[in-house]
Write a protein that holds these residues in place. Structure first.
Motif: not given
Length: 267
Positions: A232-241, A252-267
């Motif tokens: 979850w935090g990694h996705r935030h950082a990727l979108r920020q930078f 990433p353009t949003d903070i939603k779960p995805s099929s990616c195991s690295q930037c989307g594996a959260f609920k």
């Protein structure tokens, strides 16, 4: 052997030596005769004179070409500077992700502590107001007393959980960690464009920031951040930078779960 006339005197020199002397003379004459305002000295019109080694290689080397040793040194320095800048951006991204994680934790602890405060103050206050308004008849109202008793049990259970799980201490630490990591992220982001200059001051500042980051990372690791929180935090950082994920190669353009195991594996 070749004849070479210098100051009216004829010298017999080896062809390679003669060519080297001619090259040095022409190079010195050309550079000394052209100042920075001369129309002959342009970046796209560089005089080229074949060197003895270049003749053997079948190519030409321009007068403005720096020596290979200089190129190697400059390339090494530039590569090291780029690595330092990249390190700053990477650490800024990691610090921002960690700050988001503990900021989220702080909000969760704040909600739990607020609920505990509402139950601890609100239930007795409401019950006392009802007794003052309606008298002892309130005590004979079984549904109302059942509701009050249930809220009292919930309050006790939450209070016990707060003591065992140390919610106040965890809330205070999450606030401190979020603030510190935000500061580190901003510091690394500010230093990244300047660290390209290889100066002792910049190197010392970078090393101090790295030491602070490592100390903070060690403290944060003791708080057992879950893999879901890291994603979850990694996705935030990727979108920020505006960085692409190393796994799914998307920004990433949003903070939603995805099929990616690295930037989307959260609920």
């Amino acid at each position: 052997m070749r004849n070479l006339t210098i100051d009216g005197r004829a010298l017999r020199l080896d062809p390679s030596v003669a060519h080297t002397l001619c090259y040095a003379y022409l190079q010195r004459f050309y550079v000394s005769s052209c100042d920075k305002d001369s129309p002959h000295l342009r970046s796209n019109q560089i005089m080229e004179i074949p060197t003895p080694g270049a003749l053997k290689m079948g190519r030409k080397v321009g007068l403005m070409d720096p020596p290979m040793g200089s190129l190697n040194r400059e390339g090494t320095v530039r590569m090291a500077a780029n690595q330092r800048a990249q390190q700053c951006w990477d650490r800024a991204c990691d610090c921002f992700a960690t700050a988001k994680i503990f900021e989220r934790r702080a909000r969760a602890y704040r909600s739990k502590l607020d609920l505990l405060s509402y139950l601890g103050i609100g239930v007795p206050a409401v019950f006392g107001a009802m007794v003052a308004a309606w008298g002892k008849d309130v005590l004979t109202n079984r549904p109302l007393m059942f509701l009050v008793a249930s809220l009292g049990v919930v309050q006790v259970a939450i209070s016990v959980a707060s003591i065992i799980r140390k919610w106040p201490e965890e809330y205070a630490y999450a606030n401190r960690s979020a603030a510190t990591n935000y500061q580190l992220a901003d510091a690394f982001k500010t230093l990244a464009p300047n660290v390209i200059i290889a100066s002792p001051e910049m190197n010392n500042e970078l090393q101090n920031l790295i030491a602070r980051d490592q100390a903070q990372t060690q403290n944060d690791t003791e708080k057992h951040v879950s893999e879901s929180e890291k994603s979850w935090g990694h996705r935030h950082a990727l979108r920020q930078f505006q960085r692409s994920c190393a796994n799914c190669n998307t920004v990433p353009t949003d903070i939603k779960p995805s099929s990616c195991s690295q930037c989307g594996a959260f609920k």
